[in-house]
Scaffold this active site. Structure first.
Site, PDB file in Angstrom:
ATOM      1  N   VAL A  24     110.670-111.436   5.666  1.00  0.00           N
ATOM      2  CA  VAL A  24     111.659-111.749   5.306  1.00  0.00           C
ATOM      3  C   VAL A  24     111.717-112.218   4.157  1.00  0.00           C
ATOM      4  CG1 VAL A  24     111.123-114.361   5.640  1.00  0.00           C
ATOM      5  CG2 VAL A  24     113.635-113.576   5.402  1.00  0.00           C
ATOM      6  N   SER A  25     113.029-112.185   3.215  1.00  0.00           N
ATOM      7  CA  SER A  25     112.472-111.206   1.988  1.00  0.00           C
ATOM      8  C   SER A  25     112.245-113.359   1.450  1.00  0.00           C
ATOM      9  CB  SER A  25     113.664-110.877   1.094  1.00  0.00           C
ATOM     10  OG  SER A  25     113.617-109.200   1.175  1.00  0.00           O
ATOM     11  N   GLN A  26     111.873-113.133   0.313  1.00  0.00           N
ATOM     12  CA  GLN A  26     110.973-114.479  -0.989  1.00  0.00           C
ATOM     13  C   GLN A  26     112.851-114.879  -1.025  1.00  0.00           C
ATOM     14  OE1 GLN A  26     109.777-112.568  -4.615  1.00  0.00           O
ATOM     15  NE2 GLN A  26     110.035-114.118  -5.283  1.00  0.00           N
TER      16      GLN A  26
END
Length: 224
Positions: free
Chosen positions: A75-77
């Site tokens: 999951v993206s930052q």
């Protein structure tokens, strides 16, 4: 150690959003502005990111870093999630197509801001988990299907906005076709082995205008 309470988690979310604000300010030259839309920041403060990651990494959910979610995906930052949402600028009356649901965190942020979110995920386990989680949290304006994201979701096209959470060598033609005139598409595009966060605007005549922003790192778009 005793488990964290909702109050603890809310404080950590606020701190996460403060870090996002610092990142935005530091990248202001590349972004052309120093702050992100307050509607986006408010949604980042509300959505419980710790529920959208596997339990072993949930304690790290509010650090500004990508987290593994299985199948060699992340999951993206939070800063990237907030930035992409800000660039997309979804409005309450708009329909948004998301490519790459993952476990549903970005979809939840979009659902807070848009009228309807249609999300396509190629990994069936992710799609099933995200659907159950989003429904359980009361997000009734998100629909998910399993499929090849490069083909979009023709049955619900055209879309006001499209967000692609996976990197591609080129923008899938189907997505450009399914974007409304006057619409916007945000995605990571690969250029000479470097991925750049890219914004594509389609004007009312159907002409495209593209601008590259900052280097990013995303999983690659999978097609079938």
């Amino acid at each position: 150690m005793k488990p964290m309470t909702e109050e603890h988690l809310a404080i950590l979310r606020r701190h996460m959003v403060e870090m996002i604000a610092i990142h935005a300010d530091l990248a202001s030259e590349e972004l052309g502005k120093a702050t992100l839309d307050e509607r986006v920041m408010a949604s980042m403060r509300r959505v419980p990111r710790h529920l959208f990651v596997p339990a072993p990494v949930a304690p790290y959910a509010y650090q500004d870093m990508p987290l593994p979610i299985g199948f060699d995906k992340t999951v993206s930052q939070p800063f990237i999630v907030a930035l992409m949402t800000d660039l997309l600028a979804p409005q309450p009356h708009q329909a948004v197509l998301e490519i790459g649901t993952g476990l549903g965190y970005q979809a939840a942020i979009l659902a807070e801001l848009a009228g309807q979110v249609w999300s396509v995920e190629i990994i069936e386990e992710f799609a099933s988990h995200a659907e159950t989680l989003l429904q359980g949290l009361g997000f009734s304006n998100v629909a998910i299907r399993v499929g090849d994201g490069s083909r979009g979701w023709l049955e619900h096209a055209p879309f006001d906005k499209i967000l692609v959470s996976v990197a591609a060598e080129r923008t899938p033609p189907a997505l450009l076709e399914q974007l409304k005139p006057g619409g916007r598409l945000v995605l990571p595009l690969v250029s000479e082995d470097v991925q750049f966060l890219t914004v594509i605007d389609k004007d009312v005549a159907g002409q495209l205008k593209t601008r590259k922003l900052i280097p990013v790192r995303f999983s690659r778009l999978e097609t079938v």
